[in-house]
Scaffold this motif. Sequence first.
Motif, PDB file in Angstrom:
ATOM      1  N   HIS A  16      40.663  46.225  44.061  1.00 59.73           N
ATOM      2  CA  HIS A  16      41.040  45.335  42.951  1.00 59.73           C
ATOM      3  C   HIS A  16      42.541  45.047  42.969  1.00 59.73           C
ATOM      4  O   HIS A  16      42.969  43.913  42.710  1.00 59.73           O
ATOM      5  CB  HIS A  16      40.616  45.956  41.617  1.00 59.73           C
ATOM      6  CG  HIS A  16      39.161  45.786  41.308  1.00 59.73           C
ATOM      7  ND1 HIS A  16      38.697  45.376  40.080  1.00 59.73           N
ATOM      8  CD2 HIS A  16      38.061  45.967  42.073  1.00 59.73           C
ATOM      9  CE1 HIS A  16      37.366  45.317  40.101  1.00 59.73           C
ATOM     10  NE2 HIS A  16      36.964  45.684  41.294  1.00 59.73           N
ATOM     11  N   ARG A  35      46.012  37.305  44.522  1.00 58.00           N
ATOM     12  CA  ARG A  35      45.198  36.338  43.778  1.00 58.00           C
ATOM     13  C   ARG A  35      44.208  35.619  44.691  1.00 58.00           C
ATOM     14  O   ARG A  35      44.262  34.394  44.879  1.00 58.00           O
ATOM     15  CB  ARG A  35      46.073  35.324  43.019  1.00 58.00           C
ATOM     16  CG  ARG A  35      46.927  35.954  41.933  1.00 58.00           C
ATOM     17  CD  ARG A  35      47.647  34.906  41.095  1.00 58.00           C
ATOM     18  NE  ARG A  35      46.743  34.176  40.213  1.00 58.00           N
ATOM     19  CZ  ARG A  35      46.411  34.571  38.996  1.00 58.00           C
ATOM     20  NH1 ARG A  35      46.907  35.687  38.484  1.00 58.00           N
ATOM     21  NH2 ARG A  35      45.574  33.857  38.277  1.00 58.00           N
ATOM     22  N   ILE A  36      43.292  36.412  45.254  1.00 54.53           N
ATOM     23  CA  ILE A  36      42.232  35.866  46.110  1.00 54.53           C
ATOM     24  C   ILE A  36      41.479  34.771  45.345  1.00 54.53           C
ATOM     25  O   ILE A  36      41.073  34.967  44.200  1.00 54.53           O
ATOM     26  CB  ILE A  36      41.254  37.000  46.505  1.00 54.53           C
ATOM     27  CG1 ILE A  36      41.949  38.067  47.335  1.00 54.53           C
ATOM     28  CG2 ILE A  36      40.016  36.444  47.221  1.00 54.53           C
ATOM     29  CD1 ILE A  36      42.298  37.663  48.725  1.00 54.53           C
ATOM     30  N   PRO A  42      38.236  31.980  44.847  1.00 50.78           N
ATOM     31  CA  PRO A  42      36.793  32.020  45.146  1.00 50.78           C
ATOM     32  C   PRO A  42      36.480  31.567  46.570  1.00 50.78           C
ATOM     33  O   PRO A  42      35.584  32.126  47.217  1.00 50.78           O
ATOM     34  CB  PRO A  42      36.194  31.070  44.101  1.00 50.78           C
ATOM     35  CG  PRO A  42      37.120  31.210  42.926  1.00 50.78           C
ATOM     36  CD  PRO A  42      38.504  31.309  43.548  1.00 50.78           C
ATOM     37  N   ALA A  43      37.211  30.585  47.087  1.00 47.54           N
ATOM     38  CA  ALA A  43      36.944  30.132  48.466  1.00 47.54           C
ATOM     39  C   ALA A  43      37.314  31.220  49.475  1.00 47.54           C
ATOM     40  O   ALA A  43      36.592  31.441  50.454  1.00 47.54           O
ATOM     41  CB  ALA A  43      37.719  28.852  48.757  1.00 47.54           C
ATOM     42  N   TRP A  76      37.349  34.405  48.813  1.00 47.41           N
ATOM     43  CA  TRP A  76      36.330  35.437  48.593  1.00 47.41           C
ATOM     44  C   TRP A  76      35.075  35.115  49.401  1.00 47.41           C
ATOM     45  O   TRP A  76      34.519  35.971  50.082  1.00 47.41           O
ATOM     46  CB  TRP A  76      36.027  35.524  47.090  1.00 47.41           C
ATOM     47  CG  TRP A  76      34.847  36.372  46.720  1.00 47.41           C
ATOM     48  CD1 TRP A  76      34.830  37.727  46.521  1.00 47.41           C
ATOM     49  CD2 TRP A  76      33.506  35.918  46.510  1.00 47.41           C
ATOM     50  NE1 TRP A  76      33.563  38.138  46.199  1.00 47.41           N
ATOM     51  CE2 TRP A  76      32.734  37.050  46.177  1.00 47.41           C
ATOM     52  CE3 TRP A  76      32.889  34.671  46.551  1.00 47.41           C
ATOM     53  CZ2 TRP A  76      31.376  36.963  45.908  1.00 47.41           C
ATOM     54  CZ3 TRP A  76      31.531  34.588  46.281  1.00 47.41           C
ATOM     55  CH2 TRP A  76      30.796  35.726  45.962  1.00 47.41           C
ATOM     56  N   GLY A 123      32.573  44.899  40.809  1.00 44.90           N
ATOM     57  CA  GLY A 123      33.449  44.174  39.879  1.00 44.90           C
ATOM     58  C   GLY A 123      34.358  43.175  40.579  1.00 44.90           C
ATOM     59  O   GLY A 123      35.219  42.577  39.940  1.00 44.90           O
ATOM     60  N   VAL A 124      34.168  42.989  41.869  1.00 50.32           N
ATOM     61  CA  VAL A 124      35.039  42.080  42.631  1.00 50.32           C
ATOM     62  C   VAL A 124      34.736  40.623  42.267  1.00 50.32           C
ATOM     63  O   VAL A 124      35.649  39.820  42.066  1.00 50.32           O
ATOM     64  CB  VAL A 124      34.882  42.324  44.146  1.00 50.32           C
ATOM     65  CG1 VAL A 124      35.510  41.201  44.956  1.00 50.32           C
ATOM     66  CG2 VAL A 124      35.509  43.665  44.512  1.00 50.32           C
ATOM     67  N   SER A 125      33.465  40.287  42.155  1.00 55.63           N
ATOM     68  CA  SER A 125      33.101  38.897  41.846  1.00 55.63           C
ATOM     69  C   SER A 125      33.691  38.480  40.503  1.00 55.63           C
ATOM     70  O   SER A 125      34.256  37.380  40.371  1.00 55.63           O
ATOM     71  CB  SER A 125      31.578  38.742  41.818  1.00 55.63           C
ATOM     72  OG  SER A 125      31.017  39.210  43.034  1.00 55.63           O
ATOM     73  N   LEU A 130      36.257  39.811  38.996  1.00 53.82           N
ATOM     74  CA  LEU A 130      37.722  39.787  39.099  1.00 53.82           C
ATOM     75  C   LEU A 130      38.201  38.484  39.730  1.00 53.82           C
ATOM     76  O   LEU A 130      39.127  37.831  39.226  1.00 53.82           O
ATOM     77  CB  LEU A 130      38.198  40.988  39.931  1.00 53.82           C
ATOM     78  CG  LEU A 130      39.700  41.039  40.231  1.00 53.82           C
ATOM     79  CD1 LEU A 130      40.521  41.102  38.946  1.00 53.82           C
ATOM     80  CD2 LEU A 130      40.015  42.233  41.135  1.00 53.82           C
ATOM     81  N   VAL A 131      37.573  38.089  40.827  1.00 51.64           N
ATOM     82  CA  VAL A 131      37.968  36.841  41.509  1.00 51.64           C
ATOM     83  C   VAL A 131      37.745  35.655  40.569  1.00 51.64           C
ATOM     84  O   VAL A 131      38.582  34.751  40.474  1.00 51.64           O
ATOM     85  CB  VAL A 131      37.179  36.680  42.830  1.00 51.64           C
ATOM     86  CG1 VAL A 131      37.388  35.298  43.436  1.00 51.64           C
ATOM     87  CG2 VAL A 131      37.597  37.758  43.828  1.00 51.64           C
ATOM     88  N   LEU A 169      40.487  35.623  37.929  1.00 49.62           N
ATOM     89  CA  LEU A 169      41.769  35.152  38.464  1.00 49.62           C
ATOM     90  C   LEU A 169      41.764  33.643  38.684  1.00 49.62           C
ATOM     91  O   LEU A 169      42.806  32.989  38.611  1.00 49.62           O
ATOM     92  CB  LEU A 169      42.068  35.847  39.800  1.00 49.62           C
ATOM     93  CG  LEU A 169      42.389  37.334  39.728  1.00 49.62           C
ATOM     94  CD1 LEU A 169      42.420  37.937  41.136  1.00 49.62           C
ATOM     95  CD2 LEU A 169      43.726  37.576  39.022  1.00 49.62           C
ATOM     96  N   ALA A 170      40.569  33.086  38.941  1.00 48.23           N
ATOM     97  CA  ALA A 170      40.481  31.656  39.293  1.00 48.23           C
ATOM     98  C   ALA A 170      40.486  30.753  38.066  1.00 48.23           C
ATOM     99  O   ALA A 170      40.647  29.542  38.207  1.00 48.23           O
ATOM    100  CB  ALA A 170      39.224  31.405  40.118  1.00 48.23           C
ATOM    101  N   PRO A 188      35.615  25.149  40.398  1.00 52.52           N
ATOM    102  CA  PRO A 188      35.878  26.590  40.341  1.00 52.52           C
ATOM    103  C   PRO A 188      35.477  27.314  41.617  1.00 52.52           C
ATOM    104  O   PRO A 188      35.842  28.459  41.815  1.00 52.52           O
ATOM    105  CB  PRO A 188      35.011  27.054  39.178  1.00 52.52           C
ATOM    106  CG  PRO A 188      33.897  26.069  39.113  1.00 52.52           C
ATOM    107  CD  PRO A 188      34.481  24.750  39.560  1.00 52.52           C
ATOM    108  N   SER A 189      34.734  26.648  42.472  1.00 57.68           N
ATOM    109  CA  SER A 189      34.340  27.329  43.711  1.00 57.68           C
ATOM    110  C   SER A 189      35.376  27.130  44.806  1.00 57.68           C
ATOM    111  O   SER A 189      35.230  27.664  45.900  1.00 57.68           O
ATOM    112  CB  SER A 189      32.984  26.805  44.186  1.00 57.68           C
ATOM    113  OG  SER A 189      33.101  25.474  44.643  1.00 57.68           O
ATOM    114  N   ALA A 190      36.409  26.335  44.538  1.00 56.51           N
ATOM    115  CA  ALA A 190      37.398  26.041  45.596  1.00 56.51           C
ATOM    116  C   ALA A 190      38.600  26.968  45.504  1.00 56.51           C
ATOM    117  O   ALA A 190      38.771  27.675  44.534  1.00 56.51           O
ATOM    118  CB  ALA A 190      37.856  24.599  45.512  1.00 56.51           C
TER     119      ALA A 190
END
Lengths: 263, 263
Positions: A9, A16-17, A19-20, A22, B51-53, B55-56, B59-60, B261-263
């Motif tokens: 984390h 600041r990864i 979604p793309a 990820w 919890g990574v999904s 978190l990402v 942040l997005a 949001p997926s980009a």
Amino acid sequence: MESMVRHLHEAIKEVRITPAEWMEAITFLTRTGQISDNKRQEFILLSDVLGVSMLVDTLAHDTTSGATANTVLGPFHVSDAPHYANGADIRLKQTGEAMWVAGGVRDTEGRPVAGANLDVWQADDSGFYDVQRPNDLPEWNLRGQFTTDGNGHYDFITSKPLHYPIPSDGPVGDLLNALDRPFIRPAHLHFIVTADGYAPVITHYFDDRCPYLQYDPVLGVKSSLLTRFEPNVEHSGSAKSDSVKWTARCDFVLARGGDDPSA
Amino acid sequence: MESMVRHLHEAIKEVRITPAEWMEAITFLTRTGQISDNKRQEFILLSDVLGVSMLVDTLAHDTTSGATANTVLGPFHVSDAPHYANGADIRLKQTGEAMWVAGGVRDTEGRPVAGANLDVWQADDSGFYDVQRPNDLPEWNLRGQFTTDGNGHYDFITSKPLHYPIPSDGPVGDLLNALDRPFIRPAHLHFIVTADGYAPVITHYFDDRCPYLQYDPVLGVKSSLLTRFEPNVEHSGSAKSDSVKWTARCDFVLARGGDDPSA
């Protein structure tokens, strides 16, 4: 798991990864699993190039014991190689230049260890292990097991190994390309040295003149594991031959203790 | 990569991962890749349970915009669900108790957003998505797309969803078992809400009385995403029916901005 998740984390927050990114990571990890099979382990290769394998190895071993340093096992070890008498030639296909490898196994007080087992394997003069070229190279080419004599000595004839690239056709290759990182492992000989009552040593000896020494992609080089591949040196031993162009001395020190480094 | 590798090494040093633990991790990651295919993505599931999904996703997204909060997409979304008129019944197999879902889509100033698209999907009264039971459940069961009317309203009839376990027959299941972590996702409805000129919202609404709310294995619950599944409430709308036993109100706020949001 708590520590792993916390650090994971932290890294994600630090950069600041997105979604793309990820999704790219998910795809990378999935491909890394899917390309692996019983002959190829891409996650071990990933661990190797990220320095994880060397780190885990370093944490597992007492580096103050005086024993020869460990380095990565690598993906090309095969168990139960043929046993040979000292002086034997492990070239089952006569290619490249012959090299005489010789040395001694001692304990940390300098006393010879008789009856130690050396399991050796290496790439050939083209940079290939037998298992990578099963149609071209005989099984067990440049592999063998030797036992030290009463003076702790061993020796054998082999082929001078060449540097070689790690597998670059998978996700790890893509990663190294993206990072502009080199692929070539410096030329080396693999050894597993074991003896009753001593901690095993899993290591390499590297050609100290190999131009790729400073760029080992798996970060396996240690200064104590360099040896000189000497040209045209007269040698005494059980395997004299005018056709042997090189000599490499590879000595080992074993520390007391029966702990298995893989446990 | 620099940040990831640094944190990975820190975690390994912190807990002094042994070679045996390292091998266990290599095997776990390899299995996680190998069990994944075009219908199952075990690395996304792993990301979810760590919890990574979330978190990402956090942040997005600008959580101060006033828009409805996002949560995980999950593995069961299928693109191009059928378009229906408001009030339609998306139960292609009549099981469980009927529920009327209705609400409005507004902008951050409270103005109705007409012509917004709602892509909805959910598990049935037994906790299964259509894609999990292709022999028992019709394709597109409990899935559909709706468009808000001139007042920003939408509504449809569906089946009251049940809580359900995440897939537990793979490496992630083994991990949760080893950690004594629960498997049951609280009952919820999935939505993707999009409208021209607004940032998309990918989210759930959760049954606020579900006993599993506090133990969501993918950590997707947010307090702003709870709604009451009200029993036997009279409703007005395009889909009145005495047989509809439940009502759930699910309202959405979209913020200006066309970012994906997926980009």
